[in-house]
Design an enzyme around this catalytic site. Structure first.
Site, PDB file in Angstrom:
ATOM      1  N   TYR A  32      30.309  28.887   7.819  1.00 24.86           N
ATOM      2  CA  TYR A  32      30.392  28.565   9.250  1.00 24.86           C
ATOM      3  C   TYR A  32      29.571  29.573  10.060  1.00 24.86           C
ATOM      4  CZ  TYR A  32      32.207  27.606  13.902  1.00 24.86           C
ATOM      5  OH  TYR A  32      32.305  27.310  15.235  1.00 24.86           O
ATOM      6  N   SER A  73      28.271  29.932  18.533  1.00 26.91           N
ATOM      7  CA  SER A  73      29.599  30.560  18.457  1.00 26.91           C
ATOM      8  C   SER A  73      29.376  32.065  18.442  1.00 26.91           C
ATOM      9  CB  SER A  73      30.301  30.141  17.162  1.00 26.91           C
ATOM     10  OG  SER A  73      31.382  31.006  16.880  1.00 26.91           O
TER      11      SER A  73
HETATM   12  N1  LIG Z   1      37.016  25.880  19.409  1.00 26.29           N
HETATM   13  C1  LIG Z   1      36.462  27.062  19.164  1.00 26.29           C
HETATM   14  O1  LIG Z   1      37.135  28.111  19.059  1.00 26.29           O
HETATM   15  C2  LIG Z   1      34.958  27.152  19.026  1.00 26.29           C
HETATM   16  C3  LIG Z   1      34.383  28.435  19.070  1.00 26.29           C
HETATM   17  C4  LIG Z   1      33.017  28.551  18.926  1.00 26.29           C
HETATM   18  C5  LIG Z   1      32.242  27.427  18.753  1.00 26.29           C
HETATM   19  N2  LIG Z   1      32.832  26.198  18.715  1.00 26.29           N
HETATM   20  C6  LIG Z   1      31.957  25.034  18.494  1.00 26.29           C
HETATM   21  O2  LIG Z   1      32.149  24.104  19.539  1.00 26.29           O
HETATM   22  C7  LIG Z   1      31.776  22.805  19.099  1.00 26.29           C
HETATM   23  C8  LIG Z   1      32.833  21.795  19.551  1.00 26.29           C
HETATM   24  O3  LIG Z   1      34.053  22.082  18.896  1.00 26.29           O
HETATM   25  P1  LIG Z   1      35.471  21.958  19.610  1.00 26.29           P
HETATM   26  O4  LIG Z   1      36.066  23.309  19.653  1.00 26.29           O
HETATM   27  O5  LIG Z   1      35.373  21.176  20.841  1.00 26.29           O
HETATM   28  O6  LIG Z   1      36.272  21.164  18.451  1.00 26.29           O
HETATM   29  P2  LIG Z   1      36.810  19.665  18.358  1.00 26.29           P
HETATM   30  O7  LIG Z   1      37.765  19.409  19.472  1.00 26.29           O
HETATM   31  O8  LIG Z   1      37.283  19.515  16.959  1.00 26.29           O
HETATM   32  O9  LIG Z   1      35.526  18.760  18.610  1.00 26.29           O
HETATM   33  C9  LIG Z   1      34.565  18.496  17.629  1.00 26.29           C
HETATM   34  C10 LIG Z   1      33.785  17.265  18.027  1.00 26.29           C
HETATM   35  O10 LIG Z   1      32.787  17.023  17.040  1.00 26.29           O
HETATM   36  C11 LIG Z   1      32.903  15.673  16.609  1.00 26.29           C
HETATM   37  N3  LIG Z   1      32.531  15.566  15.208  1.00 26.29           N
HETATM   38  C12 LIG Z   1      33.035  16.254  14.147  1.00 26.29           C
HETATM   39  N4  LIG Z   1      32.477  15.837  13.005  1.00 26.29           N
HETATM   40  C13 LIG Z   1      31.594  14.854  13.345  1.00 26.29           C
HETATM   41  C14 LIG Z   1      30.717  14.033  12.604  1.00 26.29           C
HETATM   42  N5  LIG Z   1      30.637  14.101  11.260  1.00 26.29           N
HETATM   43  N6  LIG Z   1      29.940  13.156  13.276  1.00 26.29           N
HETATM   44  C15 LIG Z   1      30.006  13.049  14.617  1.00 26.29           C
HETATM   45  N7  LIG Z   1      30.830  13.809  15.377  1.00 26.29           N
HETATM   46  C16 LIG Z   1      31.614  14.692  14.733  1.00 26.29           C
HETATM   47  C17 LIG Z   1      34.370  15.296  16.818  1.00 26.29           C
HETATM   48  O11 LIG Z   1      34.528  13.912  17.051  1.00 26.29           O
HETATM   49  P3  LIG Z   1      35.008  12.805  15.979  1.00 26.29           P
HETATM   50  O12 LIG Z   1      36.112  13.403  15.161  1.00 26.29           O
HETATM   51  O13 LIG Z   1      35.432  11.659  16.854  1.00 26.29           O
HETATM   52  O14 LIG Z   1      33.797  12.468  15.186  1.00 26.29           O
HETATM   53  C18 LIG Z   1      34.660  16.038  18.124  1.00 26.29           C
HETATM   54  O15 LIG Z   1      34.273  15.247  19.227  1.00 26.29           O
HETATM   55  C19 LIG Z   1      31.591  22.910  17.580  1.00 26.29           C
HETATM   56  O16 LIG Z   1      30.206  22.966  17.290  1.00 26.29           O
HETATM   57  C20 LIG Z   1      32.252  24.238  17.237  1.00 26.29           C
HETATM   58  O17 LIG Z   1      31.688  24.838  16.099  1.00 26.29           O
HETATM   59  C21 LIG Z   1      34.184  26.027  18.854  1.00 26.29           C
END
Ligand SMILES: NC(=O)c1ccc[n+]([C@@H]2O[C@H](COP(=O)([O-])OP(=O)(O)OC[C@H]3O[C@@H](n4cnc5c(N)ncnc54)[C@H](OP(=O)(O)O)[C@@H]3O)[C@@H](O)[C@H]2O)c1
Length: 264
Positions: free
Chosen positions: A155, A142
């Site tokens: 985080y 991130s």
């Molecule tokens: N969105 C942003 O602004 C942003 C910015 C920078 C970095 N990121 C990073 O991008 C990555 C993906 O996030 P996203 O934005 O796509 O959010 P998201 O839509 O909430 O996706 C998160 C994913 O992680 C899975 N997950 C969460 N907890 C889990 C657990 N305990 N075991 C297994 N799977 C788990 C969720 O699936 P289930 O609920 O089905 O388990 C979901 O598929 C993360 O690492 C986040 O930190 C996001």
């Protein structure tokens, strides 16, 4: 070319957001997939869609990556399935809460999913990739890896770990045929923000990239052989200058002599 010859991509957090787009894009490139997350229904729906649309083989693996037994199941797959060519460490969650309002047990869970899970999965995958002289690890960090003070500090710390671990891996794996890419998304329009306690609708629109644009840019970076990809940073030279400052300082950071400014 059959899907088998392209190799299998294991994606964590593939049930929504960025991970689901990675699944779609790798399927479109002809890769078989192993999709990991907790929500079986969502994984099944994605698997059905991608199998129908792209004719690739999609396996779902339900696992809570904060639970040691479930994590071990995914590690075992990485150690035994020789078709796996890519590991995408994407599953994770964040928080916008300051320390005084954050629940420490939730923070520990965040360390488990954002740090321990990618660490253990990487340890499971790397020896196999090195033995096969090929493989790609994509770590989703991130921009808070660079600015841990922007959101919740734990985080930021977890994502700084992902960046540092990737930097070290890149050096250790040089010449082995195994690639490492670290992706630093800025604000991306996913459920992440609802879970973090600050729905993305509260953010200025011009800050928030779509997950589709984010992943397409990250894959463009991967195709170009880039190590660190920051899709929202307009001037890439700013990142290069930051990295150059780090490299300049590195040889000077250890010395028997106390720096002049700290001498009595
Ligand atoms: N969105 C942003 O602004 C942003 C910015 C920078 C970095 N990121 C990073 O991008 C990555 C993906 O996030 P996203 O934005 O796509 O959010 P998201 O839509 O909430 O996706 C998160 C994913 O992680 C899975 N997950 C969460 N907890 C889990 C657990 N305990 N075991 C297994 N799977 C788990 C969720 O699936 P289930 O609920 O089905 O388990 C979901 O598929 C993360 O690492 C986040 O930190 C996001």
């Amino acid at each position: 070319m059959t899907s088998q010859t392209k190799g299998t991509v294991l994606i964590t957090g593939a049930s929504s957001g960025i991970g689901a787009v990675y699944a779609d894009r790798f399927a479109a490139r002809g890769h078989d997939l192993i999709l990991v997350a907790r929500n079986q229904d969502r994984l099944n729906a994605i698997a059905d869609r991608l199998t129908t649309r792209h004719g690739v083989k999609v396996t779902t693996l339900v696992a809570d990556l904060t639970a040691r037994d479930d994590l071990a199941k995914v590690e075992a797959v990485l150690k035994t399935d020789a078709s796996i060519t890519h590991l995408v460490n994407n599953a994770g969650f964040g928080s916008a809460a300051p320390l005084a309002q954050a629940d420490v047990d939730e923070m520990e869970k965040m360390v488990a999913i954002n740090v321990t899970a990618p660490l253990r999965l990487t340890y499971a995958a790397v020896p196999q990739f090195v033995a096969r002289k090929q493989g790609t690890i994509i770590n989703i960090a991130s921009i808070v890896a660079i600015g841990p003070e922007v959101l919740n500090g734990v985080y930021g710390g977890t994502k700084s770990f992902v960046l540092a671990f990737s930097q070290s891996l890149r050096k250790e794996l040089a010449g082995t045929g195994v690639r490492v890419q670290v992706v630093l998304p800025g604000a991306t329009g996913t459920e992440f923000w609802d879970i973090a306690g600050l729905p993305a609708s509260n953010l200025p629109k011009e800050w928030v990239m779509s997950a589709a644009d984010l992943v397409d840019a990250a894959l463009r970076g991967l195709d170009r052989g880039e190590f660190a990809t920051v899709p929202s940073l307009a001037d890439g030279a700013e990142f290069d200058a930051w990295e150059a400052a780090r490299q300049t300082m590195l040889p000077h950071l250890s010395s028997a002599a106390v720096a002049e400014r700290y001498r009595a």
